[in-house]
Design a protein around this motif. Structure first.
Motif, PDB file in Angstrom:
ATOM      1  N   MET A   1       0.818  -1.216   0.000  1.00 38.55           N
ATOM      2  CA  MET A   1       0.000   0.000   0.000  1.00 38.55           C
ATOM      3  C   MET A   1       0.850   1.263   0.000  1.00 38.55           C
ATOM      4  O   MET A   1       0.443   2.290  -0.550  1.00 38.55           O
ATOM      5  CB  MET A   1      -0.981  -0.032   1.165  1.00 38.55           C
ATOM      6  N   ALA A   2       2.025   1.205   0.612  1.00 41.05           N
ATOM      7  CA  ALA A   2       2.935   2.359   0.492  1.00 41.05           C
ATOM      8  C   ALA A   2       3.348   2.528  -0.961  1.00 41.05           C
ATOM      9  O   ALA A   2       3.387   3.649  -1.483  1.00 41.05           O
ATOM     10  CB  ALA A   2       4.160   2.150   1.385  1.00 41.05           C
ATOM     11  N   ARG A   3       3.619   1.421  -1.616  1.00 38.24           N
ATOM     12  CA  ARG A   3       3.986   1.473  -3.031  1.00 38.24           C
ATOM     13  C   ARG A   3       2.854   2.067  -3.863  1.00 38.24           C
ATOM     14  O   ARG A   3       3.097   2.875  -4.776  1.00 38.24           O
ATOM     15  CB  ARG A   3       4.329   0.066  -3.524  1.00 38.24           C
TER      16      ARG A   3
ATOM     17  N   SER B   1       6.877   0.407   7.441  1.00 41.79           N
ATOM     18  CA  SER B   1       5.668   0.428   8.279  1.00 41.79           C
ATOM     19  C   SER B   1       5.778  -0.733   9.267  1.00 41.79           C
ATOM     20  O   SER B   1       5.108  -1.757   9.124  1.00 41.79           O
ATOM     21  CB  SER B   1       4.416   0.297   7.409  1.00 41.79           C
ATOM     22  N   PHE B   2       6.629  -0.555  10.277  1.00 41.89           N
ATOM     23  CA  PHE B   2       6.958  -1.687  11.141  1.00 41.89           C
ATOM     24  C   PHE B   2       5.801  -2.025  12.088  1.00 41.89           C
ATOM     25  O   PHE B   2       4.927  -1.189  12.336  1.00 41.89           O
ATOM     26  CB  PHE B   2       8.259  -1.430  11.901  1.00 41.89           C
ATOM     27  N   PRO B   3       5.751  -3.253  12.616  1.00 45.74           N
ATOM     28  CA  PRO B   3       4.609  -3.718  13.414  1.00 45.74           C
ATOM     29  C   PRO B   3       4.295  -2.809  14.596  1.00 45.74           C
ATOM     30  O   PRO B   3       5.195  -2.293  15.267  1.00 45.74           O
ATOM     31  CB  PRO B   3       5.054  -5.108  13.889  1.00 45.74           C
TER      32      PRO B   3
ATOM     33  N   VAL C   1      11.377   6.754   5.883  1.00 43.27           N
ATOM     34  CA  VAL C   1      10.045   7.080   6.392  1.00 43.27           C
ATOM     35  C   VAL C   1       9.546   5.889   7.195  1.00 43.27           C
ATOM     36  O   VAL C   1       9.555   4.752   6.703  1.00 43.27           O
ATOM     37  CB  VAL C   1       9.051   7.395   5.259  1.00 43.27           C
ATOM     38  N   LEU C   2       9.133   6.140   8.419  1.00 45.18           N
ATOM     39  CA  LEU C   2       8.560   5.116   9.286  1.00 45.18           C
ATOM     40  C   LEU C   2       7.108   5.469   9.558  1.00 45.18           C
ATOM     41  O   LEU C   2       6.775   6.639   9.787  1.00 45.18           O
ATOM     42  CB  LEU C   2       9.323   5.046  10.609  1.00 45.18           C
ATOM     43  N   GLU C   3       6.246   4.461   9.521  1.00 40.54           N
ATOM     44  CA  GLU C   3       4.819   4.677   9.786  1.00 40.54           C
ATOM     45  C   GLU C   3       4.382   3.744  10.901  1.00 40.54           C
ATOM     46  O   GLU C   3       4.745   2.563  10.912  1.00 40.54           O
ATOM     47  CB  GLU C   3       4.016   4.426   8.509  1.00 40.54           C
ATOM     48  N   ASN C   4       3.614   4.301  11.864  1.00 32.43           N
ATOM     49  CA  ASN C   4       3.145   3.482  12.972  1.00 32.43           C
ATOM     50  C   ASN C   4       1.958   4.160  13.638  1.00 32.43           C
ATOM     51  O   ASN C   4       1.517   5.231  13.203  1.00 32.43           O
ATOM     52  CB  ASN C   4       4.280   3.234  13.980  1.00 32.43           C
ATOM     53  N   VAL C   5       1.471   3.562  14.705  1.00 34.06           N
ATOM     54  CA  VAL C   5       0.302   4.098  15.408  1.00 34.06           C
ATOM     55  C   VAL C   5       0.695   5.269  16.305  1.00 34.06           C
ATOM     56  O   VAL C   5       1.867   5.475  16.621  1.00 34.06           O
ATOM     57  CB  VAL C   5      -0.375   3.001  16.259  1.00 34.06           C
ATOM     58  N   PHE C   6      -0.314   6.016  16.731  1.00 36.05           N
ATOM     59  CA  PHE C   6      -0.095   7.168  17.609  1.00 36.05           C
ATOM     60  C   PHE C   6       0.620   6.757  18.893  1.00 36.05           C
ATOM     61  O   PHE C   6       1.424   7.526  19.451  1.00 36.05           O
ATOM     62  CB  PHE C   6      -1.446   7.812  17.941  1.00 36.05           C
TER      63      PHE C   6
ATOM     64  N   VAL D   1      -1.256   0.868   5.267  1.00 35.73           N
ATOM     65  CA  VAL D   1      -1.156   2.324   5.332  1.00 35.73           C
ATOM     66  C   VAL D   1      -2.092   2.904   4.272  1.00 35.73           C
ATOM     67  O   VAL D   1      -2.254   2.340   3.191  1.00 35.73           O
ATOM     68  CB  VAL D   1       0.303   2.785   5.105  1.00 35.73           C
ATOM     69  N   VAL D   2      -2.741   4.022   4.596  1.00 40.93           N
ATOM     70  CA  VAL D   2      -3.746   4.603   3.698  1.00 40.93           C
ATOM     71  C   VAL D   2      -3.070   5.238   2.484  1.00 40.93           C
ATOM     72  O   VAL D   2      -2.196   6.103   2.617  1.00 40.93           O
ATOM     73  CB  VAL D   2      -4.608   5.627   4.455  1.00 40.93           C
ATOM     74  N   VAL D   3      -3.486   4.798   1.315  1.00 38.68           N
ATOM     75  CA  VAL D   3      -2.816   5.163   0.071  1.00 38.68           C
ATOM     76  C   VAL D   3      -2.789   6.674  -0.182  1.00 38.68           C
ATOM     77  O   VAL D   3      -1.726   7.235  -0.478  1.00 38.68           O
ATOM     78  CB  VAL D   3      -3.466   4.409  -1.112  1.00 38.68           C
ATOM     79  N   PRO D   4      -3.917   7.412  -0.074  1.00 40.16           N
ATOM     80  CA  PRO D   4      -3.859   8.853  -0.354  1.00 40.16           C
ATOM     81  C   PRO D   4      -2.983   9.631   0.637  1.00 40.16           C
ATOM     82  O   PRO D   4      -2.465  10.697   0.289  1.00 40.16           O
ATOM     83  CB  PRO D   4      -5.321   9.291  -0.249  1.00 40.16           C
TER      84      PRO D   4
END
Length: 382
Positions: free
Chosen positions: A13-15, A70-72, A114-119, A348-351
């Motif tokens: 989804m990041a792609r 986008s690690f666990p 870039v790292l993506e995770n929860v709040f 991860v949300v595409v937009p």
């Protein structure tokens, strides 16, 4: 075209969000099921399905512009066990970061991470985990900053996520990429507190990354609902009645208000335990609750459609869930419901990725592209 590595890739989804401006050189995920979805949509030539600790730097081709991870989130989540980066799952961050350090040692450090995770990654273990991440990024010669971006600004799903961005300190930054002070749109009070806890190199490397707010018209949930879903069936009248009976008075009144409006209303329901009693909680504000993986006490989201006296209910379909993540309808989903729901709930949300790329990542890359030399013109004869 700019290049990237995609770690903890899931279904890619990041792609999907990075789009045609970026070329993926390598992708990795530990899950064979998710790997099958990735392969079905993007091919498998550059995909390695294995534990990130088993990935070696020599497997990563070239020198990528960016590494996405986008690690666990399970050990960082507010609903998790509190293990943080010491946990078995969220601790996979260290496997990712070892690869970044190895690439740096080889002279192949990506220009951005870039790292993506929860709040909860901001606050887990009293903020210690966020400090460790920021310190790790800064120690490898990156500037570091973060933004909290909620998918609700792009799609009808409440889904706040933390995006930590590291940029090589040698790069020039566009003025639009950062602000001198925190922007409340992307930097809530918890992030300001997290920043204030930083010290030394991490504090010096901090930047308040910023992007413009999304200005496109917003979709509402009713626009994404399938008229004839294939992955789920409508509940019987008895099942719908039982669902309403599980509601506390406040939520029953919401259903009555939806009926009184006489227009078609679409709501979403999660089942939650309140004071030892399982309750069905509904919302009719045109926004879906955050998609969660079906496990660890989380229920799957239910759709309720109300039109005057008529009330129907069913599980959210896998295609509707995919639309809530911003995936196009041609995206290939697993046939099994739980596999598809798990894939999407972990994604991860595409937009959001697209917005981040267009307004932060690409402007930095383009500003630092080498100036192309003009071709030598032949000298005119005297």
């Amino acid at each position: 075209m700019h290049t990237f590595y995609e770690f903890f890739a899931g279904g890619g989804m990041a792609r999907a969000g990075l789009g045609s401006d970026w070329q993926c050189l390598f992708a990795n995920d530990i899950s064979a099921t998710k790997g099958n979805s990735y392969s079905a949509n993007w091919g498998s030539d550059h995909l390695a399905v294995k534990d990130i600790y088993d990935v070696q730097a020599r497997e990563l081709p070239g020198s990528a512009t960016m590494a996405w991870g986008s690690f666990p989130c399970q050990d960082l989540s507010l609903a998790g066990d509190g293990a943080g980066l010491e946990g078995e799952r969220s601790g996979a961050f260290w496997g990712f970061w070892k690869l970044m350090c190895d690439l740096h040692a080889e002279g192949r450090k990506p220009k951005m991470v870039v790292l993506e995770n929860v709040f909860g990654a901001l606050t887990s273990r009293d903020g210690k985990d966020f400090e460790l991440i920021a310190e790790a990024i800064a120690s490898q010669g990156f500037l570091v900053g973060a933004m909290l971006i909620d998918a609700i600004h792009f799609l009808p799903q409440s889904r706040p996520r933390l995006f930590i961005v590291g940029v090589d300190a040698s790069l020039k930054l566009p003025e639009s990429s950062h602000t001198n002070t925190p922007n409340p749109a992307w930097h809530p009070a918890a992030m300001v507190r997290a920043h204030n806890r930083l010290t030394g190199q991490a504090k010096a490397a901090w930047r308040w990354w910023s992007v413009p707010q999304q200005d496109k018209p917003l979709l509402t949930l009713d626009r994404l609902i399938e008229a004839d879903p294939q992955s789920v069936k409508w509940h019987s009248e008895e099942e719908t009645r039982q669902l309403i009976e599980m509601m506390a008075p406040l939520h029953r009144r919401k259903v009555l208000a939806a009926q009184a409006s006489k227009s078609l209303r679409v709501g979403t329901i999660y089942k939650r335990t309140r004071s030892g009693v399982q309750r069905a909680e509904v919302r009719f504000d045109g926004i879906a609750g955050c998609l969660r993986t079906p496990g660890g006490g989380s229920s799957r989201q239910t759709i309720m459609v109300v039109h005057g006296p008529n009330i129907k209910s069913r599980l959210i379909s896998t295609r509707e869930a995919a639309r809530l993540m911003g995936l196009p309808d041609h995206y290939k989903l697993p046939e099994k419901y739980n596999e598809a729901y798990h894939l999407l709930g972990d994604g991860v949300v595409v937009p959001v990725v697209e917005h981040l790329s267009h307004h932060l990542l690409l402007p930095i890359v383009k500003l630092n592209q080498p100036v192309s030399h003009q071709r030598n013109r032949p000298s005119r004869a005297a």
